[in-house]
Design a protein around this motif. Structure first.
Motif, PDB file in Angstrom:
ATOM      1  N   PHE A 113      69.155  33.960  -9.443  1.00 33.33           N
ATOM      2  CA  PHE A 113      68.836  32.563  -9.103  1.00 33.33           C
ATOM      3  C   PHE A 113      67.469  32.211  -9.680  1.00 33.33           C
ATOM      4  O   PHE A 113      66.434  32.461  -9.069  1.00 33.33           O
ATOM      5  N   ASN A 114      67.480  31.642 -10.867  1.00 34.28           N
ATOM      6  CA  ASN A 114      66.260  31.194 -11.529  1.00 34.28           C
ATOM      7  C   ASN A 114      66.434  29.741 -11.966  1.00 34.28           C
ATOM      8  O   ASN A 114      67.501  29.349 -12.456  1.00 34.28           O
ATOM      9  N   ILE A 115      65.388  28.960 -11.782  1.00 29.90           N
ATOM     10  CA  ILE A 115      65.406  27.553 -12.176  1.00 29.90           C
ATOM     11  C   ILE A 115      64.253  27.309 -13.137  1.00 29.90           C
ATOM     12  O   ILE A 115      63.105  27.681 -12.858  1.00 29.90           O
ATOM     13  N   ASN A 116      64.561  26.676 -14.248  1.00 29.80           N
ATOM     14  CA  ASN A 116      63.546  26.330 -15.235  1.00 29.80           C
ATOM     15  C   ASN A 116      63.585  24.832 -15.501  1.00 29.80           C
ATOM     16  O   ASN A 116      64.629  24.273 -15.834  1.00 29.80           O
ATOM     17  N   LEU A 117      62.449  24.181 -15.328  1.00 25.04           N
ATOM     18  CA  LEU A 117      62.322  22.754 -15.592  1.00 25.04           C
ATOM     19  C   LEU A 117      61.179  22.548 -16.565  1.00 25.04           C
ATOM     20  O   LEU A 117      60.153  23.229 -16.506  1.00 25.04           O
ATOM     21  N   SER A 118      61.336  21.598 -17.464  1.00 26.67           N
ATOM     22  CA  SER A 118      60.293  21.317 -18.457  1.00 26.67           C
ATOM     23  C   SER A 118      60.162  19.818 -18.654  1.00 26.67           C
ATOM     24  O   SER A 118      61.102  19.046 -18.415  1.00 26.67           O
ATOM     25  N   ASN A 119      58.970  19.417 -19.084  1.00 24.54           N
ATOM     26  CA  ASN A 119      58.663  18.015 -19.387  1.00 24.54           C
ATOM     27  C   ASN A 119      58.949  17.102 -18.191  1.00 24.54           C
ATOM     28  O   ASN A 119      59.662  16.104 -18.302  1.00 24.54           O
ATOM     29  N   LEU A 120      58.362  17.461 -17.052  1.00 29.46           N
ATOM     30  CA  LEU A 120      58.442  16.607 -15.869  1.00 29.46           C
ATOM     31  C   LEU A 120      57.283  15.620 -15.895  1.00 29.46           C
ATOM     32  O   LEU A 120      56.130  15.991 -16.134  1.00 29.46           O
ATOM     33  N   TYR A 121      57.586  14.353 -15.629  1.00 33.29           N
ATOM     34  CA  TYR A 121      56.554  13.313 -15.687  1.00 33.29           C
ATOM     35  C   TYR A 121      56.725  12.394 -14.477  1.00 33.29           C
ATOM     36  O   TYR A 121      57.844  12.010 -14.126  1.00 33.29           O
TER      37      TYR A 121
END
Length: 246
Positions: A113-121
């Motif tokens: 269970f891994n979550i990766n998020l990028s470019n959150l604004y």
């Protein structure tokens, strides 16, 4: 007949006397007898707060490889007039700006269970106007230290944008919200000169109502309604400001 009337009158007097004797004596606490701020004075002041954060390759518990920057700025001027000794009415205006740019964010809760998020604004502008009634009470007979309580009725309007991704995977959401708040904000004041004081107060405790509308990619729309009551003391909501009296 006269004997009966006399007995009835004696009975009524006895009952009234016993009720008066059993009633607890009211204590005169002299709360309003001590003038702290006289009628006819103007007051104005405000609070300002600013905080920022900058993360570079941050790892903390389940958070991994955090890259981001952000800040929060808030200014809240107010003005009031004392219609009676120790009692003022006035208005408060608040502007709040919140900004967050998170380039990378990993949430690791285990191998599966891994979550990766990028470019959150995220960017939000909030405007508030409040009508207030403030009452003061000196500490003992002191003319320097006093307690106050501010009752507020607040209307707020905010606009914001939050997005994730970039290029063809870009997902942008615009939001508008209205909120109404009825609450109180107690605090402590200390005069440093004859016409200026330093104030410490806690965040507003009371009832909150919020209506929020969203539009995603100019196609999908959504809405949300929230109501809550908060009467908890929060150490992180303490405000420090200056007030001037004319």
């Amino acid at each position: 007949m006269k004997v009966k009337i006399t007995l009835i009158l004696l009975l009524l007097v006895t009952v009234a006397s016993s009720m008066k004797a059993g009633r607890p004596k009211r204590i005169d606490r002299e709360i309003q007898n001590s003038m702290f701020i006289p009628k006819g004075q103007w007051m104005f002041g405000g609070t300002v707060s600013y905080s920022e954060h900058d993360e570079s390759n941050l790892n903390f518990l389940v958070l991994k490889d955090v890259e981001g920057v952000g800040y929060t700025f808030k200014v809240s001027p107010y003005v009031g007039y004392f219609i009676k000794d120790n009692i003022a009415v006035g208005a408060r205006f608040t502007y709040n700006r919140t900004y967050l740019n998170m380039e990378n964010f990993d949430l690791n809760l285990g191998e599966d269970f891994n979550i990766n998020l990028s470019n959150l604004y995220y960017l939000q502008h909030k405007y508030e106007v409040s009508g207030l009634v403030r009452t003061y009470m000196p500490v003992g007979r002191s003319k320097i230290f006093g307690l106050f309580n501010e009752a507020r009725l607040t209307y707020g309007y905010s606009t914001g944008k939050n997005s994730t991704g970039a290029g063809t995977e870009y997902d942008g959401t615009f939001e508008k919200s209205h909120h109404l708040q009825l609450g109180i904000a107690p605090g402590l004041t200390a005069f440093v000169t004859d016409w200026a004081s330093v104030e410490v107060s806690v965040g507003v405790m009371g009832f909150n109502f919020k209506w929020q509308d969203q539009n995603t990619n100019q196609v999908e729309s959504g809405s949300r309604r929230v109501s809550s009551g908060n009467f908890k003391f929060d150490l992180f909501s303490i405000n420090i400001g200056m007030t001037f009296y004319l």
